[in-house]
Write a protein that holds these residues in place. Structure first.
Motif, PDB file in Angstrom:
ATOM      1  N   LEU A 190       4.036  -2.035   4.459  1.00 51.97           N
ATOM      2  CA  LEU A 190       4.565  -0.987   3.591  1.00 51.97           C
ATOM      3  C   LEU A 190       4.018   0.379   3.976  1.00 51.97           C
ATOM      4  O   LEU A 190       4.700   1.396   3.827  1.00 51.97           O
ATOM      5  N   LEU A 191       2.782   0.410   4.469  1.00 49.17           N
ATOM      6  CA  LEU A 191       2.222   1.667   4.960  1.00 49.17           C
ATOM      7  C   LEU A 191       3.020   2.179   6.157  1.00 49.17           C
ATOM      8  O   LEU A 191       3.311   3.372   6.267  1.00 49.17           O
ATOM      9  N   GLN A 192       3.386   1.263   7.046  1.00 51.27           N
ATOM     10  CA  GLN A 192       4.172   1.662   8.209  1.00 51.27           C
ATOM     11  C   GLN A 192       5.546   2.171   7.792  1.00 51.27           C
ATOM     12  O   GLN A 192       6.055   3.151   8.350  1.00 51.27           O
ATOM     13  N   GLU A 193       6.128   1.514   6.803  1.00 50.97           N
ATOM     14  CA  GLU A 193       7.432   1.972   6.292  1.00 50.97           C
ATOM     15  C   GLU A 193       7.319   3.364   5.689  1.00 50.97           C
ATOM     16  O   GLU A 193       8.212   4.204   5.848  1.00 50.97           O
ATOM     17  N   MET A 194       6.211   3.617   4.985  1.00 45.84           N
ATOM     18  CA  MET A 194       5.997   4.939   4.400  1.00 45.84           C
ATOM     19  C   MET A 194       5.887   5.999   5.498  1.00 45.84           C
ATOM     20  O   MET A 194       6.480   7.081   5.394  1.00 45.84           O
ATOM     21  N   ARG A 195       5.149   5.697   6.558  1.00 45.54           N
ATOM     22  CA  ARG A 195       4.992   6.664   7.651  1.00 45.54           C
ATOM     23  C   ARG A 195       6.338   6.985   8.300  1.00 45.54           C
ATOM     24  O   ARG A 195       6.563   8.111   8.748  1.00 45.54           O
ATOM     25  N   GLU A 196       7.228   6.006   8.343  1.00 39.88           N
ATOM     26  CA  GLU A 196       8.514   6.198   9.013  1.00 39.88           C
ATOM     27  C   GLU A 196       9.544   6.914   8.146  1.00 39.88           C
ATOM     28  O   GLU A 196      10.451   7.562   8.678  1.00 39.88           O
ATOM     29  N   THR A 197       9.436   6.802   6.831  1.00 42.43           N
ATOM     30  CA  THR A 197      10.493   7.317   5.951  1.00 42.43           C
ATOM     31  C   THR A 197      10.082   8.512   5.107  1.00 42.43           C
ATOM     32  O   THR A 197      10.959   9.221   4.596  1.00 42.43           O
ATOM     33  N   ALA A 198       8.792   8.760   4.911  1.00 47.80           N
ATOM     34  CA  ALA A 198       8.358   9.801   3.966  1.00 47.80           C
ATOM     35  C   ALA A 198       8.867  11.178   4.352  1.00 47.80           C
ATOM     36  O   ALA A 198       9.173  12.001   3.472  1.00 47.80           O
ATOM     37  N   HIS A 199       8.988  11.463   5.643  1.00 46.51           N
ATOM     38  CA  HIS A 199       9.414  12.781   6.095  1.00 46.51           C
ATOM     39  C   HIS A 199      10.876  12.798   6.533  1.00 46.51           C
ATOM     40  O   HIS A 199      11.304  13.728   7.220  1.00 46.51           O
ATOM     41  N   THR A 200      11.648  11.776   6.145  1.00 45.65           N
ATOM     42  CA  THR A 200      13.067  11.719   6.489  1.00 45.65           C
ATOM     43  C   THR A 200      13.915  12.019   5.256  1.00 45.65           C
ATOM     44  O   THR A 200      13.396  12.240   4.154  1.00 45.65           O
ATOM     45  N   ALA A 201      15.233  12.004   5.438  1.00 40.53           N
ATOM     46  CA  ALA A 201      16.138  12.235   4.310  1.00 40.53           C
ATOM     47  C   ALA A 201      16.058  11.119   3.282  1.00 40.53           C
ATOM     48  O   ALA A 201      16.282  11.342   2.095  1.00 40.53           O
ATOM     49  N   THR A 202      15.760   9.915   3.726  1.00 39.30           N
ATOM     50  CA  THR A 202      15.632   8.798   2.779  1.00 39.30           C
ATOM     51  C   THR A 202      14.464   9.000   1.844  1.00 39.30           C
ATOM     52  O   THR A 202      14.573   8.835   0.638  1.00 39.30           O
ATOM     53  N   GLY A 203      13.316   9.364   2.386  1.00 37.07           N
ATOM     54  CA  GLY A 203      12.140   9.590   1.572  1.00 37.07           C
ATOM     55  C   GLY A 203      11.446   8.312   1.166  1.00 37.07           C
ATOM     56  O   GLY A 203      11.866   7.195   1.499  1.00 37.07           O
ATOM     57  N   TRP A 204      10.368   8.483   0.428  1.00 40.37           N
ATOM     58  CA  TRP A 204       9.517   7.368   0.004  1.00 40.37           C
ATOM     59  C   TRP A 204       8.988   7.661  -1.384  1.00 40.37           C
ATOM     60  O   TRP A 204       8.600   8.795  -1.688  1.00 40.37           O
ATOM     61  N   SER A 205       8.989   6.662  -2.259  1.00 40.84           N
ATOM     62  CA  SER A 205       8.465   6.816  -3.620  1.00 40.84           C
ATOM     63  C   SER A 205       7.024   6.330  -3.675  1.00 40.84           C
ATOM     64  O   SER A 205       6.714   5.238  -3.184  1.00 40.84           O
ATOM     65  N   CYS A 206       6.157   7.134  -4.263  1.00 36.96           N
ATOM     66  CA  CYS A 206       4.749   6.745  -4.392  1.00 36.96           C
ATOM     67  C   CYS A 206       4.619   5.601  -5.386  1.00 36.96           C
ATOM     68  O   CYS A 206       5.583   5.213  -6.053  1.00 36.96           O
ATOM     69  N   TYR A 207       3.400   5.062  -5.494  1.00 39.28           N
ATOM     70  CA  TYR A 207       3.212   3.882  -6.348  1.00 39.28           C
ATOM     71  C   TYR A 207       3.409   4.197  -7.819  1.00 39.28           C
ATOM     72  O   TYR A 207       3.667   3.300  -8.622  1.00 39.28           O
ATOM     73  N   TYR A 208       3.301   5.472  -8.237  1.00 38.87           N
ATOM     74  CA  TYR A 208       3.618   5.835  -9.616  1.00 38.87           C
ATOM     75  C   TYR A 208       5.126   5.722  -9.869  1.00 38.87           C
ATOM     76  O   TYR A 208       5.571   5.120 -10.857  1.00 38.87           O
ATOM     77  N   CYS A 209       5.904   6.338  -8.984  1.00 40.72           N
ATOM     78  CA  CYS A 209       7.353   6.430  -9.190  1.00 40.72           C
ATOM     79  C   CYS A 209       8.084   5.151  -8.796  1.00 40.72           C
ATOM     80  O   CYS A 209       9.128   4.840  -9.364  1.00 40.72           O
ATOM     81  N   ASP A 210       7.548   4.423  -7.818  1.00 39.90           N
ATOM     82  CA  ASP A 210       8.188   3.180  -7.385  1.00 39.90           C
ATOM     83  C   ASP A 210       8.216   2.157  -8.508  1.00 39.90           C
ATOM     84  O   ASP A 210       9.179   1.403  -8.658  1.00 39.90           O
ATOM     85  N   ASN A 211       7.184   2.114  -9.324  1.00 39.43           N
ATOM     86  CA  ASN A 211       7.065   1.123 -10.398  1.00 39.43           C
ATOM     87  C   ASN A 211       7.740   1.660 -11.662  1.00 39.43           C
ATOM     88  O   ASN A 211       7.103   2.306 -12.497  1.00 39.43           O
ATOM     89  N   VAL A 212       9.027   1.390 -11.822  1.00 39.51           N
ATOM     90  CA  VAL A 212       9.759   1.887 -12.995  1.00 39.51           C
ATOM     91  C   VAL A 212       9.318   1.178 -14.271  1.00 39.51           C
ATOM     92  O   VAL A 212       9.653   1.634 -15.376  1.00 39.51           O
ATOM     93  N   ASN A 213       8.576   0.102 -14.156  1.00 41.59           N
ATOM     94  CA  ASN A 213       8.032  -0.553 -15.348  1.00 41.59           C
ATOM     95  C   ASN A 213       7.076   0.363 -16.105  1.00 41.59           C
ATOM     96  O   ASN A 213       6.886   0.216 -17.312  1.00 41.59           O
ATOM     97  N   LEU A 214       6.472   1.336 -15.397  1.00 40.03           N
ATOM     98  CA  LEU A 214       5.544   2.261 -16.036  1.00 40.03           C
ATOM     99  C   LEU A 214       6.254   3.251 -16.955  1.00 40.03           C
ATOM    100  O   LEU A 214       5.592   3.992 -17.684  1.00 40.03           O
TER     101      LEU A 214
END
Length: 416
Positions: A190-214
């Motif tokens: 998942l860290l590798q996926e974050m490195r590949e997508t965080a600076h692209t148009a797709t983007g990456w959600s941090c652990y706060y925003c990824d967990n919609v249960n919160l």
């Protein structure tokens, strides 16, 4: 810059002090037994050899008797009973820890982290509380972009390192990949996926925003947990289609006092397929939990309250999509275009489209030349009702929230 560097020095000092204190405590624990043994030895020398040694401890005596009985009884004796009861206790402990993590909204307990490899402790999440005016409409102007700016320092260590920071596509937080690894929130893949997508148009959600249960309040989470327990859903375990059907039947009986109809069962199976995009025959626990959390929001929250949950980045993205659909600039789109926009939130960009900078996902504006903005695709739907900007925002809010997780699963299936 001076303030940032001084803050960095403060963080380094705190980490060094913590390491020194930990080392001192471990040293004290290691010296304590040897010091006790030396004191006992010197005491025996002073009292002389004529004094008898103290009787053995009762617990040690009982353990010796148990070992002797086990050796006589063989594998069919009491040792076999202990072997069968021990896993049961361990299993109960693991399940209880999983329930606690579900209640607190944490993926990993701090005490479960490998202390040799993780020096940072994850913070406990605080669930939101509903305000008095949460159901009141929120005024969001269409032509006024908010353009939020990302934070300058890492959310974890509060240190600025320029290009080494990875932004969240939903909020303004930024992170070091090393800090996320130390916190234990992201696995290596998942860290590798974050490195590949965080600076692209797709983007990456941090652990706060990824967990919609919160997004659920404590009361909503307690109700959901009780439903899981009554239906014997085990946290952090995968579910197959039969288990999801059984769970849905139970919820239907609880809420409506009747079983699911054949059409409703087909809808449940279709939702299962949406949660299992890789066709593995089972859905991950996180995807199931996010889906159920979103179902709670749909049932017990108003559309106005859901709009208030959107971040500034998400509101800007909705503006871009609406303005791309509103070709005649009258601030009105059709129902078919609204349905298409809701579908576009869940579109994931492939690596090929990322390299071509095609902005068709839910994290970027829709351009006229984009394949997703083709009028022929939208004209296939017959819903011509007018939808204003405010209605568009309210109807799309739940789907925007559902698109936050990084998972490729569709956590809310669009109505047919």
């Amino acid at each position: 810059m001076g303030v940032l560097m001084s803050k960095k020095h403060q963080v380094e000092k705190v980490q060094k002090c913590t390491s020194v204190v930990s080392a001192f405590q471990e040293g004290v624990k290691e010296r304590a037994p040897s010091t006790t043994n030396q004191e006992e030895g010197s005491k025996e020398e002073r009292e002389g050899p004529t004094e008898a040694s103290p009787p053995p401890n009762l617990e040690e005596k009982e353990e010796a008797e148990h070992r002797e009985a086990d050796s006589k009884a063989g594998p069919s004796g009491t040792s076999q009973q202990a072997a069968t009861s021990a896993p049961t206790r361990d299993e109960c402990k693991v399940n209880q820890e999983a329930w606690n993590r579900l209640r607190d909204g944490k993926g990993v307990e701090p005490e479960d982290l490998d202390k040799t490899g993780h020096q940072l402790t994850p913070t406990a999440f605080v669930r939101p509380k509903r305000d008095a005016n949460v159901d009141q409409p929120m005024e969001i102007a269409l032509g006024q972009r908010e353009q939020p700016v990302n934070d300058e320092m890492c959310e974890v260590c509060e240190v600025w390192t320029a290009d080494d920071l990875f932004p969240c596509r939903t909020c303004t937080r930024v992170f070091h990949d090393g800090c996320l690894s130390e916190m234990g929130y992201l696995r290596p893949e998942l860290l590798q996926e974050m490195r590949e997508t965080a600076h692209t148009a797709t983007g990456w959600s941090c652990y706060y925003c990824d967990n919609v249960n919160l997004l659920l309040t404590e009361e909503e989470m307690y109700s959901l947990m009780e439903t899981f327990k009554q239906c014997k859903i085990i946290p952090e375990s995968c579910l197959v289609s039969d288990e999801l059907l059984q769970y849905r039947h139970f919820v239907s009986k609880q809420l409506f006092e009747k079983d699911l109809s054949d059409e409703q069962e087909e809808e449940v199976l279709a939702q299962f397929a949406a949660l299992d995009p890789e066709k593995r025959g089972q859905i991950e626990w996180s995807d199931f939990l996010y889906h159920e959390s979103l179902e709670v929001l749909m049932k017990f929250r108003t559309e106005n309250s859901l709009v208030r949950l959107l971040s500034a980045k998400e509101r800007d993205h909705v503006r871009s999509v609406f303005m791309g659909l509103d070709l005649d600039k009258d601030s009105v789109v059709t129902g078919a275009e609204t349905r298409w926009a809701q579908q576009s939130w869940f579109q994931k960009l492939s690596k090929e489209s990322q390299s071509c900078n095609v902005s068709i996902s839910h994290v970027g504006p829709i351009s006229d030349s984009s394949p997703a903005s083709s009028s022929s695709e939208r004209s296939t739907q017959k819903d011509d009702r007018p939808v204003s900007w405010d209605d568009f925002l309210r109807e799309s809010a739940i789907y925007i929230l559902a698109a936050r997780p990084n998972s490729s699963a569709m956590h809310i299936r669009l109505p047919l």
